[in-house]
Each structure stands twice: as C-alpha cells, then as structure tokens.
Design an enzyme around this catalytic site. Structure first.
Site, PDB file in Angstrom:
ATOM      1  N   ASP A 216       0.945  -1.228   0.029  1.00  0.00           N
ATOM      2  CA  ASP A 216      -0.015   0.016   0.035  1.00  0.00           C
ATOM      3  C   ASP A 216       0.938   1.286  -0.046  1.00  0.00           C
ATOM      4  OD1 ASP A 216       0.395   0.928   2.965  1.00  0.00           O
ATOM      5  OD2 ASP A 216       0.214  -1.282   3.051  1.00  0.00           O
ATOM      6  N   ASP A 218       0.784   3.561   2.416  1.00  0.00           N
ATOM      7  CA  ASP A 218       0.272   4.031   3.851  1.00  0.00           C
ATOM      8  C   ASP A 218      -0.707   5.068   3.678  1.00  0.00           C
ATOM      9  OD1 ASP A 218       1.150   3.826   6.508  1.00  0.00           O
ATOM     10  OD2 ASP A 218       2.390   5.745   6.515  1.00  0.00           O
TER      11      ASP A 218
END
Length: 293
Positions: A216, A218
């Site tokens: 991802d 973040d």
C-alpha cells in the site's frame, strides 16, 4: 579449512510461513532464556539445505507486532544451529516509485518502536554478561542482500534494490503527519516488525536479509485512500507465491557459497563470543527478570 556447514532460518510474516516449502520436516518445541518463541520450529530441507521455519506472528497469526517475542525467536533459531536468517515482511510504501505489489530488498532502517527489548544483554542472571554496544552499519548482511536481489531478477520479478525501512510500534497505522515526517527523514518503506529483529539477529551473529512486499501507499498521498487491512491482505495474497519462490531459490544460492570467514566475523561482532557456547548448552527456564514479550 573445510567450509562451515550452513543452516538457514526462515522467519515468515503473514501468509509466508508455509511448511510445505520444506522436505523431511519435523516440529520442535523449544524455550529460551527469554521465554517461548512465537511458535514451534519446523525443521527440514530445501533441496538438501537444512532450514528452520518460524512463523513470526504464530501459525494462527494471533500475535500482534508489539507482542512478538523477538528475542526468543532469534535465540531459538540460533540455538537450532542457524547461521543465516532470510525473512519476509509486508510493508507500506513511502515513495511513489515503489508501487503496491513491488518487491524490495531493504538495506537500512529507522527504528520508531517504543516497547521492545533490543538486546540479549539485559542484566538478567541468565543473560550474557556485560553491555553490547552493537554497530548497526551495515544493518543487513550485504552478501545475503545481493543473493536475494540476484534471485529476484533471475525469476523475472520487479524489484527495488535498496530502501530504508521505518519500523513503527503499531498495531495502529501512521497518521498523515507521521507518514510525511518519515518521508522527510528518508524513509522508503514502513512496517511493524523489522526492529528489533534485525538488531537481535546481528547481535546473535546471524547473517540477516529481508524480502519486503509493498502492499500500500500508507497515508501520505493526497487524494488517495488511507491504508486499510483489506487492501493490505489483498495485495499480499497476490504476491505470496513470488516470495516463496524467491526464498526457496535463495536458500540454495546461500548454501552454495563459503561463509566460514563471515560467520566467524559475525560471532565476534555479536553477543556470542565466549558466552554463547555455555548459554546454548545449558538447560534453561525463563528468568522472571527477563523482558517478556
């Protein structure tokens, strides 16, 4: 001088602790001066190379990052005869160019944990004596890093050849202000488990390197959703098989090299010195003064 025998510990993160990668496997329950490791040790072989597999969060994945007994995990693997640790970890990306699903071989870290014991030299009666002021450059073993990089490239996977890993305490994710601060500090990836594992491995005289999966972005990117568990698990599951292939192939490459000198140097650098031979051959019961996770 004959080459020293190699035995490789594999610490698997979420979904990367599959015992099927090992042949002739058997389970061993152990304890250490620092308490019990996260789970049983699963010993076996990969193409004739002796290996020991340990699930960092337990096989049921029921141990949160702060509660992982990192000292017991590393000590147990050393006690089992491991000379190297190859590990996997899921992480968030702090850089646009490190896209979700990308593989990364980190080379440094920033430690933002707050609750974890960072040394085996804790002053307890059953612990190694003295204080260990451990140099942490280089943080990861460079030869092992290069083997992992070569392996990833041979398998045809995209990879970033270096990165600084920020380790936070968790279990919560970062705020946007924190995420941007870590970027300003030079962080490239963020997770919850590299520290103190990498520190303890070096203190124990083990050659340590990691394969990281960016799952991802973040929460630093404007106009994008923040990190969430569902997206992390989805991206992770899509890349689990890649990491298994990397670890299996890298184990064989590591074992093909002569590590005698490097292992001797690592022992001198770490805690083992004269103490380890006594400590690892003594029957242990966890001390009440030990730092339990």
């Amino acid at each position: 001088m004959a080459a020293q025998q190699i035995k490789i510990g594999i610490i698997g993160g979420s979904g990367l602790d599959d015992p099927d990668i090992l042949e002739n496997r058997r389970k061993t329950t152990v304890t250490t001066p620092y308490g019990n490791p996260s789970d049983v040790l699963i010993e076996g072989e990969i193409q004739g190379v002796k290996c020991v597999l340990l699930a960092r969060h337990g096989r049921k994945h029921n141990i949160m990052p702060s509660n992982v007994n990192y000292r017991a995990n590393v000590w147990a693997l050393k006690q089992a005869g491991c000379t190297h640790l190859l590990v996997s970890t899921a992480c968030g990306s702090l850089r646009e160019e490190i896209k979700p699903g990308t593989l990364v071989i980190p080379n440094d870290f920033i430690d933002r944990t707050t609750k974890r014991c960072q040394t085996f030299h804790d002053g307890a009666a059953d612990s190694p004596q003295g204080v260990c002021h451990l140099p942490m450059y280089p943080a990861f073993n460079e030869r092992c890093r290069q083997i992992l990089l070569q392996t990833v490239k041979e398998l045809g996977f995209n990879v970033h050849d270096k990165a600084t890993m920020v380790t936070i305490e968790g279990p919560r994710f970062s705020s946007r202000a924190e995420s941007n601060m870590f970027r300003q500090w030079g962080g490239d990836l963020i997770n919850m488990t590299t520290c103190p594992e990498v520190v303890l491995a070096k203190e124990a005289g083990l050659m340590y390197a990691a394969v990281a999966i960016a799952t991802d972005y973040d929460c630093w990117r404007e106009g994008c959703e923040s990190v969430n568990v569902q997206d992390v698990l989805k991206t992770f599951s899509e890349n689990v098989e890649k990491v298994k292939q990397i670890l299996v192939k890298a184990v064989v490459k590591v074992a093909a090299e002569d590590w005698s000198e490097a292992i001797t140097e690592a022992k001198v650098c770490g805690i083992l010195k004269e103490n380890i031979n006594v400590l690892l051959t003594t029957p242990w019961v966890a001390s009440e003064n030990s730092c339990q996770m």
